[in-house]
Motif scaffolding. Structure first.
Motif, PDB file in Angstrom:
ATOM      1  N   ALA A 165      39.170  46.770  32.912  1.00  7.91           N
ATOM      2  CA  ALA A 165      39.721  46.228  33.684  1.00  7.91           C
ATOM      3  C   ALA A 165      38.819  45.196  34.457  1.00  7.91           C
ATOM      4  N   LYS A 166      39.666  43.982  34.580  1.00  9.35           N
ATOM      5  CA  LYS A 166      38.600  42.839  35.357  1.00  9.35           C
ATOM      6  C   LYS A 166      38.630  43.050  36.867  1.00  9.35           C
ATOM      7  N   PRO A 167      37.710  43.024  37.496  1.00  6.43           N
ATOM      8  CA  PRO A 167      37.616  42.877  39.078  1.00  6.43           C
ATOM      9  C   PRO A 167      38.268  41.802  39.671  1.00  6.43           C
ATOM     10  N   PRO A 168      38.780  41.970  40.894  1.00  7.77           N
ATOM     11  CA  PRO A 168      39.066  40.697  41.686  1.00  7.77           C
ATOM     12  C   PRO A 168      38.049  39.517  42.007  1.00  7.77           C
ATOM     13  N   ARG A 169      38.604  38.502  41.954  1.00  6.50           N
ATOM     14  CA  ARG A 169      37.667  37.514  41.835  1.00  6.50           C
ATOM     15  C   ARG A 169      37.605  36.468  43.411  1.00  6.50           C
ATOM     16  N   PRO A 170      36.593  36.137  43.940  1.00  8.00           N
ATOM     17  CA  PRO A 170      36.673  35.308  45.093  1.00  8.00           C
ATOM     18  C   PRO A 170      37.406  33.970  45.002  1.00  8.00           C
ATOM     19  N   ALA A 207      41.438  37.207  44.774  1.00  8.90           N
ATOM     20  CA  ALA A 207      42.712  37.331  43.988  1.00  8.90           C
ATOM     21  C   ALA A 207      42.403  38.284  42.785  1.00  8.90           C
ATOM     22  N   PHE A 208      43.343  39.261  42.739  1.00  2.72           N
ATOM     23  CA  PHE A 208      43.366  40.011  41.809  1.00  2.72           C
ATOM     24  C   PHE A 208      44.053  39.677  40.439  1.00  2.72           C
TER      25      PHE A 208
END
Length: 220
Positions: A12-17, A24-25
């Motif tokens: 799973a990719k983590p949320p990004r700033p 953002a998820f």
């Protein structure tokens, strides 16, 4: 008997700033590819729409102080709202016409506008769904979290998009006009849409948001 080939593991990719204090998820299958956002603030964190409830996202939310409010921009963004409320003791906010879709949950409803904190306010923008709403965040020059009311087109410009599931198209056009009258170049710098974020090519926001808002096209 030959062993079956191993499938590649899905990490799973983590949320990004996105902007300062905004994350953002990744698009969520539970909400038909919807994008959720987290605003980290001193008055309590605000989660906008339900992200996937995998361990990566849970750990991220815990590490940033949990979820004070979960605001749902429309009925299609409910996802794992029940589980999120249970895990984080979050307060759920949804427009009153769609609260019936959350039976058994403790929810806060509103009619037209609702002030969450000194810097955030929810605005009812019906059309995409009966309770479709946007969240306005006054920091960063003004950020509008538009759910599926306004989404980017292939050029990354905000548009109204009519689909087979659109609740009331004339009302959605009227809701756009309401937002156009509400903001100015000084109060709206960015739009963070709740869908079609792939058209933003990794930016996660629409720049020059006021100009984009006043010239928003209506896709039929």
């Amino acid at each position: 008997m030959c062993p079956l080939p191993q499938q590649p593991s899905q990490i799973a990719k983590p949320p990004r700033p996105v902007l300062d204090s905004i994350f953002a998820f990744p698009p969520n299958r539970d909400t038909l590819g919807g994008t959720s956002y987290l605003i980290v603030g001193n008055e309590g964190n605000i989660l906008i729409d339900s992200p996937a409830l995998d361990q990566t996202n849970q750990d991220f939310l815990r590490s940033h102080g949990g979820v004070r409010w979960l605001f749902l921009t429309h009925r299609g963004a409910i996802g794992k709202t029940s589980e999120i409320q249970q895990i984080f003791s979050s307060e759920v906010l949804i427009q009153e016409q769609e609260a019936y879709l959350l039976p058994g949950l403790t929810v806060t409803t509103f009619t037209q506008n609702f002030t969450l904190t000194a810097t955030t306010q929810v605005i009812w923008t019906p059309g995409h769904s009966p309770g479709s709403s946007c969240l306005y965040y006054s920091k960063q020059g003004g950020v509008l979290f538009s759910g599926r009311h306004l989404v980017p087109n292939h050029q990354g410009e905000p548009v109204l998009q009519r689909t087979a599931k659109t609740f009331h198209w004339p009302r959605q056009i009227k809701s756009l006009q309401l937002l156009q009258a509400r903001f100015t170049p000084e109060t709206l710098q960015y739009i963070c849409p709740g869908a079609n974020t792939g058209f933003l090519r990794g930016k996660r926001f629409i720049e020059n948001a006021y100009q984009g808002l006043v010239s928003a096209e209506v896709e039929r």
